[in-house]
Motif scaffolding. Structure first.
Motif, mmCIF file in Angstrom:
data_model
loop_
_atom_site.group_PDB
_atom_site.id
_atom_site.type_symbol
_atom_site.label_atom_id
_atom_site.label_comp_id
_atom_site.label_asym_id
_atom_site.label_seq_id
_atom_site.Cartn_x
_atom_site.Cartn_y
_atom_site.Cartn_z
ATOM 1 N N ASN B 42 0.837 -1.204 0.000
ATOM 2 C CA ASN B 42 0.000 0.000 0.000
ATOM 3 C C ASN B 42 0.876 1.259 0.000
ATOM 4 O OD1 ASN B 42 -2.235 1.642 0.088
ATOM 5 N ND2 ASN B 42 -2.660 1.281 2.269
ATOM 6 N N LEU B 43 1.926 1.236 0.818
ATOM 7 C CA LEU B 43 2.819 2.394 0.899
ATOM 8 C C LEU B 43 3.477 2.657 -0.449
ATOM 9 C CD1 LEU B 43 4.116 4.588 2.642
ATOM 10 C CD2 LEU B 43 5.906 2.945 3.237
ATOM 11 N N SER B 44 3.886 1.612 -1.106
ATOM 12 C CA SER B 44 4.529 1.732 -2.416
ATOM 13 C C SER B 44 3.589 2.400 -3.426
ATOM 14 C CB SER B 44 4.934 0.340 -2.891
ATOM 15 O OG SER B 44 5.636 0.422 -4.087
ATOM 16 N N VAL B 45 2.320 1.993 -3.398
ATOM 17 C CA VAL B 45 1.321 2.561 -4.323
ATOM 18 C C VAL B 45 1.132 4.051 -4.044
ATOM 19 C CG1 VAL B 45 -1.156 2.556 -4.858
ATOM 20 C CG2 VAL B 45 0.096 0.400 -4.789
ATOM 21 N N GLN B 46 1.007 4.388 -2.762
ATOM 22 C CA GLN B 46 0.740 5.803 -2.399
ATOM 23 C C GLN B 46 1.954 6.684 -2.695
ATOM 24 O OE1 GLN B 46 -2.297 6.208 -2.033
ATOM 25 N NE2 GLN B 46 -2.775 4.074 -1.557
ATOM 26 N N ILE B 47 3.142 6.179 -2.438
ATOM 27 C CA ILE B 47 4.353 6.950 -2.736
ATOM 28 C C ILE B 47 4.469 7.163 -4.243
ATOM 29 C CG2 ILE B 47 6.895 6.750 -2.853
ATOM 30 C CD1 ILE B 47 6.835 5.749 0.032
ATOM 31 N N ASP B 48 4.089 6.161 -4.977
ATOM 32 C CA ASP B 48 4.126 6.256 -6.445
ATOM 33 C C ASP B 48 3.191 7.371 -6.927
ATOM 34 O OD1 ASP B 48 3.361 4.331 -9.282
ATOM 35 O OD2 ASP B 48 5.342 5.079 -8.716
ATOM 36 N N LYS B 49 1.998 7.439 -6.324
ATOM 37 C CA LYS B 49 1.017 8.478 -6.707
ATOM 38 C C LYS B 49 1.569 9.866 -6.387
ATOM 39 C CE LYS B 49 -3.281 5.884 -6.286
ATOM 40 N NZ LYS B 49 -4.504 5.619 -5.530
ATOM 41 N N LEU B 50 2.172 9.994 -5.202
ATOM 42 C CA LEU B 50 2.719 11.294 -4.802
ATOM 43 C C LEU B 50 3.917 11.663 -5.672
ATOM 44 C CD1 LEU B 50 2.525 10.804 -0.926
ATOM 45 C CD2 LEU B 50 1.226 12.482 -2.257
ATOM 46 N N GLY B 51 4.686 10.673 -6.067
ATOM 47 C CA GLY B 51 5.837 10.916 -6.937
ATOM 48 C C GLY B 51 5.397 11.368 -8.324
ATOM 49 N N LYS B 52 4.355 10.741 -8.831
ATOM 50 C CA LYS B 52 3.863 11.101 -10.180
ATOM 51 C C LYS B 52 3.283 12.512 -10.176
ATOM 52 C CE LYS B 52 3.151 6.627 -12.246
ATOM 53 N NZ LYS B 52 2.429 5.382 -12.095
ATOM 54 N N ALA B 53 2.750 12.933 -9.034
ATOM 55 C CA ALA B 53 2.194 14.290 -8.921
ATOM 56 C C ALA B 53 3.296 15.307 -8.638
ATOM 57 C CB ALA B 53 1.163 14.332 -7.797
ATOM 58 N N ASP B 54 4.524 14.826 -8.542
ATOM 59 C CA ASP B 54 5.686 15.687 -8.262
ATOM 60 C C ASP B 54 5.620 16.303 -6.866
ATOM 61 O OD1 ASP B 54 7.355 18.550 -9.742
ATOM 62 O OD2 ASP B 54 8.166 16.640 -9.058
ATOM 63 N N TYR B 55 4.941 15.632 -5.960
ATOM 64 C CA TYR B 55 4.944 16.083 -4.557
ATOM 65 C C TYR B 55 6.136 15.491 -3.831
ATOM 66 C CZ TYR B 55 0.114 17.909 -4.792
ATOM 67 O OH TYR B 55 -1.023 18.629 -5.072
ATOM 68 N N LEU B 56 6.611 14.367 -4.312
ATOM 69 C CA LEU B 56 7.764 13.703 -3.708
ATOM 70 C C LEU B 56 8.813 13.419 -4.778
ATOM 71 C CD1 LEU B 56 6.399 10.820 -1.404
ATOM 72 C CD2 LEU B 56 6.999 13.165 -0.781
ATOM 73 N N LYS B 57 10.084 13.428 -4.313
ATOM 74 C CA LYS B 57 11.173 12.965 -5.170
ATOM 75 C C LYS B 57 11.492 11.569 -4.671
ATOM 76 C CE LYS B 57 15.949 14.011 -6.305
ATOM 77 N NZ LYS B 57 17.118 14.812 -5.932
ATOM 78 N N VAL B 58 11.432 10.588 -5.571
ATOM 79 C CA VAL B 58 11.661 9.201 -5.170
ATOM 80 C C VAL B 58 12.928 8.699 -5.861
ATOM 81 C CG1 VAL B 58 10.669 6.891 -5.070
ATOM 82 C CG2 VAL B 58 9.165 8.877 -4.954
#
Lengths: 191, 97
Positions: B42-58
């Motif tokens: 679940n965490l991986s999915v949510q981080i991916d969403k935030l990364g795609k929105a450019d809210y996070l750098k992964v």
């Protein structure tokens, strides 16, 4: 489908995560103090050996060996950046402080052939200022106490007429003001 | 007039991740998982969403033989979080508008 979240739940999550992010992870700071402290004492001993073999004017050329410390800093910080689970804002702040101190120390070491033995109390002074700042930010009292040890040794050293006394004060300052608090930090229990 | 809350942040786990990362420079996936209590998937999915929105750098790399994921919040992410918190306060205390 995700459960609908109320506004109050949102606020609760934010508050809980802010509290959870406050980490007391600071043990890794000790290694820099240990390396620099033992490096400094090693260089002093080398200076003494050279002074008794090739003479004092030649022995002063050992001071640029402190640049090894900068190399260690660079390599260790790179390693830490990759291996630690979290890098805090405190880590970043402290890193910048020591970077600034490094620039100042580089100027000092570069002038070592001119400064001669006076470089030692000046080095203690700079170390004392940086150690105090580091300890105050980290909230680690032994560093703060150690800083005062370094500053006192620096103050007394400026008035010493004999280089042997200056060397002795330098070694004592580094051992009690720098290395000892670092060992205490390494032995401290982590959160 | 109250602005709608950012749907990307108005989610338990994504909000938790953003709240954590607002206070650190960067953090490993494992650390975030420990603090949020989320499952890895679940965490991986949510981080991916935030990364795609450019809210996070992964950043993904290998630590020896093991994969390592490091996350840090972006400038856009910080601004979005701050806007979310400001809007949230208005919802909770409308008299302050």
């Amino acid at each position: 489908m995700e459960k609908e979240m109320t506004n109050e739940e949102s606020l609760r999550i934010i508050e809980e995560m802010i509290a959870a992010s406050k980490t007391n992870y600071k043990k890794h700071h000790g290694i820099y103090f240990l390396f620099w402290g033992y490096l400094a004492i090693g260089i002093i001993l080398l200076f003494l050996v050279l002074r008794n073999t090739v003479g004092e004017s030649q022995a002063h050329y050992v001071w640029p060996l402190f640049f090894l410390g900068f190399l260690f800093n660079f390599l260790q910080m790179r390693k830490n950046g990759k291996s630690r689970p979290v890098v805090t804002k405190v880590d970043k702040m402290i890193g910048k402080i020591w970077l600034g101190v490094s620039f100042g120390m580089a100027v000092l070491f570069g002038a070592s052939p001119i400064l001669g033995w006076k470089m030692l109390p000046m080095t203690l002074l700079v170390m004392g200022i940086a150690t105090y700042t580091h300890g105050a930010i980290l909230g680690f009292k032994p560093f703060v106490i150690g800083a005062f040890v370094l500053l006192i040794m620096a103050s007394v050293s400026f008035y010493m007429p004999d280089i042997n006394m200056v060397l002795g004060l330098f070694v004592a300052g580094v051992f009690f003001g720098y290395i000892t608090p670092a060992h205490l930090l390494r032995n401290e229990k982590e959160d | 007039m109250l602005k709608p809350l950012d749907p990307l942040l108005h989610s338990q786990l994504r909000l938790a991740v953003m709240s954590l990362l607002m206070n650190v420079e960067k953090a490993e996936f494992v650390w975030i998982k420990e603090k949020t209590g989320a499952t890895a998937g679940n965490l991986s999915v949510q981080i991916d969403k935030l990364g795609k929105a450019d809210y996070l750098k992964v950043e993904k790399r290998f630590k020896g033989k093991y994969p390592q994921t490091n996350c840090s919040i972006t400038k856009k992410g910080k601004e979005a979080f701050e806007a979310y918190v400001n809007n949230l306060k208005k919802y909770i205390n409308p008299s302050s508008n």
